[in-house]
Design a protein around this motif. Structure first.
Motif: not given
Length: 341
Positions: A158-160, A206-207, A212-217
């Motif tokens: 996915a894109p950052l 995975l979505a 629900g994680s701190a990586l979402a942003p």
């Protein structure tokens, strides 16, 4: 497993005829070591690559690769400098950012380059053998494995989000999974999530885990497609028998959390090449095959012991209990064995 330096004499008293049945990293490395020692090595025609395969090599693994193949510039790679780890409830939402140099490469491109290097240096490696080979080295063997757990790894790209640090890999935990974000360069990243069982809809799951994680942003959006792969540590019951040696993931597979799977694959190639070389010098086959199998079993159970320590620190949910218990299993053949680990 302790260091497996290839310290055989300069050349064998007799040359072994070896077929390399595969073109993975471990198989090519074994071929490279054997042909350098004067053995008659033949490589089956390689199959076309299945597509890009991001591979994260930490610095010790990269050093090992260069010590075996020689140092050369890695093209089309992406350099990382740090790893940010949030493992378990005690680490908070951000975790610790640790210096940890690593290189992200396309595993398919890497093996292509090694194959080119091997064939350029030893063009007869693609010729027909004179008679049947004495040994076959491969990463593809019968499915007689011990597998420690049912966990699966979900993976998608996915894109950052613009402005996200592209030099830091990130590991975080949710109640159900650990997630790892690996920047690939050019504004893209590989997102992986380990779950305690199979997934029928990996992209949707995975979505959900990402949200629900701190990586979402860190990502503009979740991966549009994802795969689910079996990822429990796995060991072949008999990785070495007279006439055939399994290397790489066909012999032993580590939990991706360890980050040492590639290094372990290289070590199987070193040990396999050293075993074949010793047998060509007249050493008996059975004890060396037993030695190879025992070394892998010891490495496997040392790895399981590490997993059994780490996973309870992060996961208290009942869904993970089976995986934790599976990592505590012991091979009865190694009970009371205090050999090198």
């Amino acid at each position: 497993m302790t260091s497996l330096a290839f310290q055989a004499p300069a050349g064998p008293t007799a040359s072994a005829t070896v077929e390399i049945a595969g073109s993975g990293l471990a198989e090519l490395t074994c071929a490279w070591l054997l042909v350098a020692r004067g053995h008659q090595v033949r490589l089956r025609p390689p199959e076309p690559a299945a597509g890009p395969r991001p591979l994260l090599l930490n610095q010790p693994t990269l050093d090992l690769l260069h010590s075996l193949w020689g140092r050369w510039p890695l093209a089309d790679c992406h350099r990382l400098t740090h790893r940010q780890v949030c493992w378990g409830p005690g680490d908070g939402a951000i975790g610790r950012r640790l210096p940890q140099p690593a290189t992200v490469v396309d595993g398919a491109r890497l093996t292509e380059r090694l194959l080119d290097r091997l064939v350029t240096r030893h063009p007869d490696i693609l010729s027909e053998t004179d008679g049947p080979p004495r040994w076959t080295v491969t990463a593809a063997g019968p499915s007689a494995h011990w597998t420690a757990g049912r966990r699966h790894l979900l993976a998608g790209e996915a894109p950052l989000t613009p402005g996200t640090d592209e030099t830091t890999a990130r590991l975080v935990c949710t109640e159900l999974a650990w997630l790892h974000l690996t920047p690939l360069g050019s504004g893209r990243a590989l997102l992986q999530a380990m779950i305690p069982g199979p997934a029928t809809r990996p992209t949707e799951l995975l979505a959900t885990l990402l949200a629900g994680s701190a990586l979402a942003p860190a990502l503009r959006h979740a991966p549009r497609s994802a795969v689910a792969l079996p990822a429990g540590p796995r060991l072949h019951r008999t990785p070495a028998v007279p006439g055939r040696i399994l290397v790489g993931a066909g012999a032993i597979r580590y939990d991706p959390l360890s980050g040492t799977g590639t290094a372990q694959a290289l070590r199987t190639a070193i040990l396999a090449a050293a075993s074949i070389h010793a047998m060509a010098d007249g050493a008996p086959q059975e004890p060396l095959c037993t030695h190879y199998t025992t070394r892998l079993r010891r490495a496997f159970h040392a790895h399981l012991a590490t997993c059994a320590q780490l996973y309870p620190q992060a996961f208290a949910s009942p869904s993970w209990q089976h995986e934790i218990d599976a990592c505590r299993w012991r091979d009865p053949l190694l009970q009371g064995d205090d050999g090198d680990r």
